[in-house]
Design a protein around this motif. Structure first.
Motif, PDB file in Angstrom:
ATOM      1  N   HIS A 181       0.853  -1.182   0.000  1.00  0.00           N
ATOM      2  CA  HIS A 181       0.000   0.000   0.000  1.00  0.00           C
ATOM      3  C   HIS A 181       0.893   1.237   0.000  1.00  0.00           C
ATOM      4  O   HIS A 181       1.672   1.440   0.931  1.00  0.00           O
ATOM      5  CB  HIS A 181      -0.895  -0.019   1.244  1.00  0.00           C
ATOM      6  CG  HIS A 181      -1.940   1.041   1.244  1.00  0.00           C
ATOM      7  ND1 HIS A 181      -2.764   1.288   2.307  1.00  0.00           N
ATOM      8  CD2 HIS A 181      -2.317   1.928   0.275  1.00  0.00           C
ATOM      9  CE1 HIS A 181      -3.583   2.287   2.013  1.00  0.00           C
ATOM     10  NE2 HIS A 181      -3.322   2.683   0.786  1.00  0.00           N
ATOM     11  N   PHE A 182       0.788   2.053  -1.040  1.00  0.00           N
ATOM     12  CA  PHE A 182       1.650   3.224  -1.159  1.00  0.00           C
ATOM     13  C   PHE A 182       0.968   4.464  -0.580  1.00  0.00           C
ATOM     14  O   PHE A 182      -0.209   4.719  -0.843  1.00  0.00           O
ATOM     15  CB  PHE A 182       2.029   3.467  -2.623  1.00  0.00           C
ATOM     16  CG  PHE A 182       2.922   2.394  -3.181  1.00  0.00           C
ATOM     17  CD1 PHE A 182       4.291   2.501  -3.084  1.00  0.00           C
ATOM     18  CD2 PHE A 182       2.378   1.268  -3.773  1.00  0.00           C
ATOM     19  CE1 PHE A 182       5.118   1.494  -3.578  1.00  0.00           C
ATOM     20  CE2 PHE A 182       3.189   0.260  -4.266  1.00  0.00           C
ATOM     21  CZ  PHE A 182       4.568   0.379  -4.169  1.00  0.00           C
ATOM     22  N   CYS A 183       1.731   5.212   0.187  1.00  0.00           N
ATOM     23  CA  CYS A 183       1.195   6.420   0.821  1.00  0.00           C
ATOM     24  C   CYS A 183       0.835   7.459  -0.239  1.00  0.00           C
ATOM     25  O   CYS A 183       1.639   7.744  -1.135  1.00  0.00           O
ATOM     26  CB  CYS A 183       2.243   6.994   1.781  1.00  0.00           C
ATOM     27  SG  CYS A 183       1.767   8.573   2.514  1.00  0.00           S
ATOM     28  N   PRO A 184      -0.349   8.058  -0.165  1.00  0.00           N
ATOM     29  CA  PRO A 184      -0.751   9.055  -1.162  1.00  0.00           C
ATOM     30  C   PRO A 184       0.043  10.362  -1.056  1.00  0.00           C
ATOM     31  O   PRO A 184       0.076  11.141  -1.993  1.00  0.00           O
ATOM     32  CB  PRO A 184      -2.234   9.285  -0.843  1.00  0.00           C
ATOM     33  CG  PRO A 184      -2.353   8.943   0.607  1.00  0.00           C
ATOM     34  CD  PRO A 184      -1.399   7.811   0.828  1.00  0.00           C
ATOM     35  N   LYS A 185       0.707  10.566   0.087  1.00  0.00           N
ATOM     36  CA  LYS A 185       1.441  11.815   0.294  1.00  0.00           C
ATOM     37  C   LYS A 185       2.913  11.683  -0.095  1.00  0.00           C
ATOM     38  O   LYS A 185       3.416  12.465  -0.904  1.00  0.00           O
ATOM     39  CB  LYS A 185       1.327  12.262   1.750  1.00  0.00           C
ATOM     40  CG  LYS A 185       2.027  13.593   2.036  1.00  0.00           C
ATOM     41  CD  LYS A 185       1.807  14.020   3.488  1.00  0.00           C
ATOM     42  CE  LYS A 185       2.496  15.357   3.760  1.00  0.00           C
ATOM     43  NZ  LYS A 185       2.307  15.784   5.171  1.00  0.00           N
ATOM     44  N   CYS A 186       3.615  10.699   0.485  1.00  0.00           N
ATOM     45  CA  CYS A 186       5.057  10.584   0.250  1.00  0.00           C
ATOM     46  C   CYS A 186       5.424   9.421  -0.663  1.00  0.00           C
ATOM     47  O   CYS A 186       6.592   9.237  -0.999  1.00  0.00           O
ATOM     48  CB  CYS A 186       5.809  10.465   1.570  1.00  0.00           C
ATOM     49  SG  CYS A 186       5.579   8.873   2.412  1.00  0.00           S
ATOM     50  N   GLU A 187       4.429   8.598  -1.041  1.00  0.00           N
ATOM     51  CA  GLU A 187       4.608   7.458  -1.946  1.00  0.00           C
ATOM     52  C   GLU A 187       5.461   6.336  -1.365  1.00  0.00           C
ATOM     53  O   GLU A 187       5.919   5.461  -2.075  1.00  0.00           O
ATOM     54  CB  GLU A 187       5.200   7.906  -3.296  1.00  0.00           C
ATOM     55  CG  GLU A 187       4.310   8.853  -4.066  1.00  0.00           C
ATOM     56  CD  GLU A 187       4.861   9.161  -5.447  1.00  0.00           C
ATOM     57  OE1 GLU A 187       6.085   9.323  -5.586  1.00  0.00           O
ATOM     58  OE2 GLU A 187       4.058   9.237  -6.390  1.00  0.00           O
ATOM     59  N   SER A 188       5.685   6.351  -0.056  1.00  0.00           N
ATOM     60  CA  SER A 188       6.429   5.269   0.576  1.00  0.00           C
ATOM     61  C   SER A 188       5.553   4.024   0.636  1.00  0.00           C
ATOM     62  O   SER A 188       4.342   4.112   0.836  1.00  0.00           O
ATOM     63  CB  SER A 188       6.855   5.663   1.994  1.00  0.00           C
ATOM     64  OG  SER A 188       7.807   6.691   1.958  1.00  0.00           O
ATOM     65  N   PRO A 189       6.155   2.844   0.492  1.00  0.00           N
ATOM     66  CA  PRO A 189       5.375   1.604   0.556  1.00  0.00           C
ATOM     67  C   PRO A 189       5.047   1.225   1.992  1.00  0.00           C
ATOM     68  O   PRO A 189       5.848   1.413   2.901  1.00  0.00           O
ATOM     69  CB  PRO A 189       6.305   0.577  -0.088  1.00  0.00           C
ATOM     70  CG  PRO A 189       7.676   1.117   0.125  1.00  0.00           C
ATOM     71  CD  PRO A 189       7.555   2.609   0.106  1.00  0.00           C
ATOM     72  N   ASN A 190       3.848   0.696   2.194  1.00  0.00           N
ATOM     73  CA  ASN A 190       3.409   0.216   3.496  1.00  0.00           C
ATOM     74  C   ASN A 190       2.691  -1.116   3.289  1.00  0.00           C
ATOM     75  O   ASN A 190       2.306  -1.461   2.167  1.00  0.00           O
ATOM     76  CB  ASN A 190       2.447   1.204   4.152  1.00  0.00           C
ATOM     77  CG  ASN A 190       3.110   2.515   4.521  1.00  0.00           C
ATOM     78  OD1 ASN A 190       3.600   2.691   5.620  1.00  0.00           O
ATOM     79  ND2 ASN A 190       3.122   3.467   3.584  1.00  0.00           N
ATOM     80  N   THR A 191       2.493  -1.860   4.360  1.00  0.00           N
ATOM     81  CA  THR A 191       1.751  -3.108   4.253  1.00  0.00           C
ATOM     82  C   THR A 191       0.277  -2.806   4.012  1.00  0.00           C
ATOM     83  O   THR A 191      -0.209  -1.694   4.299  1.00  0.00           O
ATOM     84  CB  THR A 191       1.886  -3.942   5.531  1.00  0.00           C
ATOM     85  OG1 THR A 191       1.382  -3.196   6.642  1.00  0.00           O
ATOM     86  CG2 THR A 191       3.337  -4.297   5.797  1.00  0.00           C
ATOM     87  N   GLU A 192      -0.459  -3.800   3.497  1.00  0.00           N
ATOM     88  CA  GLU A 192      -1.880  -3.618   3.203  1.00  0.00           C
ATOM     89  C   GLU A 192      -2.693  -3.288   4.448  1.00  0.00           C
ATOM     90  O   GLU A 192      -3.706  -2.605   4.369  1.00  0.00           O
ATOM     91  CB  GLU A 192      -2.438  -4.899   2.564  1.00  0.00           C
ATOM     92  CG  GLU A 192      -2.027  -5.092   1.116  1.00  0.00           C
ATOM     93  CD  GLU A 192      -2.700  -6.298   0.504  1.00  0.00           C
ATOM     94  OE1 GLU A 192      -3.429  -6.134  -0.495  1.00  0.00           O
ATOM     95  OE2 GLU A 192      -2.501  -7.406   1.032  1.00  0.00           O
TER      96      GLU A 192
END
Length: 277
Positions: free
Chosen positions: A250-261
């Protein structure tokens, strides 16, 4: 031939490629086209979306013929004689995966799922790359993947610590997949992945392209002795492993960093991810 014979159901491959981006599928197409016996040239949709197939085959919309890409990968998993008795169909992706793992002497259980075997293959490549890193690169790699680093850098990759980190963090699994897939693409087709991610992470991914590239080159030397099909199946498996990790991230809409679902907040900037889920 309208479409290549597709072996269905292949839940480890077909649904994944149908959801993949055109850019990520395009890399698979280029890996296949590095071999002279590819059958995609017989697919009308391939011709339509790749009008200059001999020059820049990544320019088309590869999503249109995702099933044919899947079929081609299946067919590389079985030799032509065996495929003739399967009605021209190849083998399920899990068999392709096991064959690649065996060729690289990767340990896995017969009950392991596709994602687990892909992870073990990636770890094998990373282990080979680690051998050529200096102490600073080793420290940066481990830090980048979230493994706690002591003052003494171990000579060998601390596999147990890395495996534990990857199991607990989808973020680390995604970064490992991106680091390896990016390096393989740069070596084989002269360009890296198209990544929607933060500049900091992109820098980290590019940083290890050299050592991973050395590892892949060393692997090719061994693979050439085993059979030419591995020059297609190994990079395809590495790219599919990246596509799978990307789909689960899951990519952050602000910084585009990847995160888990399952993440509720971005682990990099703290932005709420619940409304984006």
């Amino acid at each position: 031939m309208a479409h290549l014979p597709l072996r269905e159901p292949d839940e480890d491959l077909i649904p994944l490629l149908r959801k993949a981006s055109s850019e990520d599928l395009g890399i698979l197409v280029e890996y296949i086209h590095k071999d002279f016996n590819q059958d995609l040239n017989d697919v009308p949709d391939f011709k339509l979306h790749n009008p200059r197939a001999g020059e820049k085959i990544y320019e088309g919309d590869h999503r249109i013929y995702a099933d044919d890409i899947a079929a081609e990968i299946q067919r590389y998993g079985g030799n032509s004689f065996s495929n003739a008795f399967r009605g021209g169909k190849g083998v399920p992706y899990i068999e392709v995966l096991r064959d690649v793992a065996d060729s690289l002497k990767v340990n896995y259980s017969e009950n392991s799922d596709a994602a687990t075997i892909e992870s073990q293959i990636q770890l094998k490549v990373l282990e080979k790359a680690y051998e050529k890193m200096d102490d600073k690169e080793k420290s940066e790699l481990l830090t980048n993947l979230g493994v706690s680093v002591t003052n003494v850098i171990p000579a060998a990759l601390p596999m147990a610590a890395l495996q534990t980190t990857i199991r607990m963090s989808g973020f680390a699994a995604y970064k490992m997949a991106a680091i390896i897939a990016n390096a393989v693409a740069k070596i084989l087709i002269g360009r890296g992945l198209t990544l929607a991610t933060s500049n900091m992470m992109m820098k980290g991914i590019k940083m290890f392209a050299g050592p991973v590239g050395w590892a892949i080159t060393a692997i090719w030397t061994l693979v050439d002795l085993a059979g030419p099909a591995y020059r297609v199946t190994i990079p395809c498996v590495i790219q599919i492993a990246y596509i799978r990790q990307h789909a689960q991230t899951h990519f952050c809409p602000k910084c585009e960093s990847p995160n888990t679902e399952t993440a509720k907040f971005c682990q990099s900037c703290g932005t709420s991810l619940q409304s984006e889920a």
